[in-house]
Design an enzyme around this catalytic site. Sequence first.
Site, PDB file in Angstrom:
ATOM      1  N   SER A  18       0.868  -1.183   0.000  1.00  0.00           N
ATOM      2  CA  SER A  18       0.000   0.000   0.000  1.00  0.00           C
ATOM      3  C   SER A  18       0.899   1.225   0.000  1.00  0.00           C
ATOM      4  CB  SER A  18      -0.847  -0.007   1.277  1.00  0.00           C
ATOM      5  OG  SER A  18      -1.478   1.244   1.464  1.00  0.00           O
ATOM      6  N   LYS A  33       2.200  -2.763   6.460  1.00  0.00           N
ATOM      7  CA  LYS A  33       2.444  -2.485   5.041  1.00  0.00           C
ATOM      8  C   LYS A  33       3.901  -2.052   4.822  1.00  0.00           C
ATOM      9  CE  LYS A  33      -1.535  -3.675   3.331  1.00  0.00           C
ATOM     10  NZ  LYS A  33      -1.648  -4.825   2.405  1.00  0.00           N
ATOM     11  N   TYR A  71      -1.931  -0.985  10.327  1.00  0.00           N
ATOM     12  CA  TYR A  71      -1.890  -1.030   8.854  1.00  0.00           C
ATOM     13  C   TYR A  71      -0.577  -0.425   8.358  1.00  0.00           C
ATOM     14  CZ  TYR A  71      -3.807  -1.099   4.102  1.00  0.00           C
ATOM     15  OH  TYR A  71      -4.032  -1.366   2.755  1.00  0.00           O
TER      16      TYR A  71
END
Length: 258
Positions: free
Chosen positions: A136, A153, A149
């Site tokens: 991402s 990532k 997150y």
Amino acid sequence: MEIKNKIIVITGAASGIGRAMAHRFAKENAGTILIADLDASGLNEVSRDTGAIAIPTDVSKEDEVFKLIETAEKECGRIDLLCNNAGIGIGGGPETPSEDWQKIWQINVMAHVFAARAAIPGMLHRRSGYILNTASAAGLLTQIGSAPYAVTKHAAVSFAEWLAITYGDQGLKVSVLCPQAVRTAMTADDPDGVASVDGMIEPEDVCDAVMLALKKESFLVLPHPKVLTYMQRKTEDYDRWLKGMRKLQSSYGNPNWP
Ligand code: NAD
């Protein structure tokens, strides 16, 4: 890499970006596509529409990932392109329960490790194989509102870099896909939230960027080209970048994401 006649495995293919990849690769005349996901009924739908082989799989479990790779190699003789795409988002910071940190770590990071562990020996033996890991833009920049997150990532980007450096001279190709907001189930609850500060693109737009990157065999896949500028700003002056991110955060109140 050209997609025509290739043996392709895609995880997280029941929905969103993975589903769009299955459709796009089928349209580009891939040889055999094997699709994996937790969501068996979603997989069956994609299988019906694309002719892909559905293999229900929980990518957070090493034995299931191993079985997926083994099935692909046994049924098709090889894997040309392995797309480790399944992923989840969890909002919050250090207060997020450890079980949730562990869960997102297993799916967003360890699933890539398990797949590499299972698939790379065959790829090195054949001196041919391509791994496309979905991370991402949060793995290059950050994710306001979600430490789990952002952290997982970043780890996913780091693992892809490591694979590219370590095996790049032995026939293995690696790319890492780093979009900002894409209109999928993951962003459905908050389409105007902080994750989509630069707007939302469609999964099919992501596939356009993937096709181009695979053709050129370039490592970094940026469906939102602006991300490169943001990366440059971050490395040019980290403190200035942090200040800008704090400003962005405060313009959204106290965001939690997703
Ligand atoms: P999505 O929710 O539409 O699709 C994710 C798929 O992964 C789902 O089908 C889900 O069932 C599957 N999945 C989740 N946990 C799994 C597990 N343990 N085993 C197997 N499958 C599992 O979301 P998406 O946006 O298509 O996400 C695909 C990837 O793209 C993710 O890695 C995500 O982090 C990344 N991404 C998404 C965006 C975005 O804005 N949508 C932006 C950047 C990166």
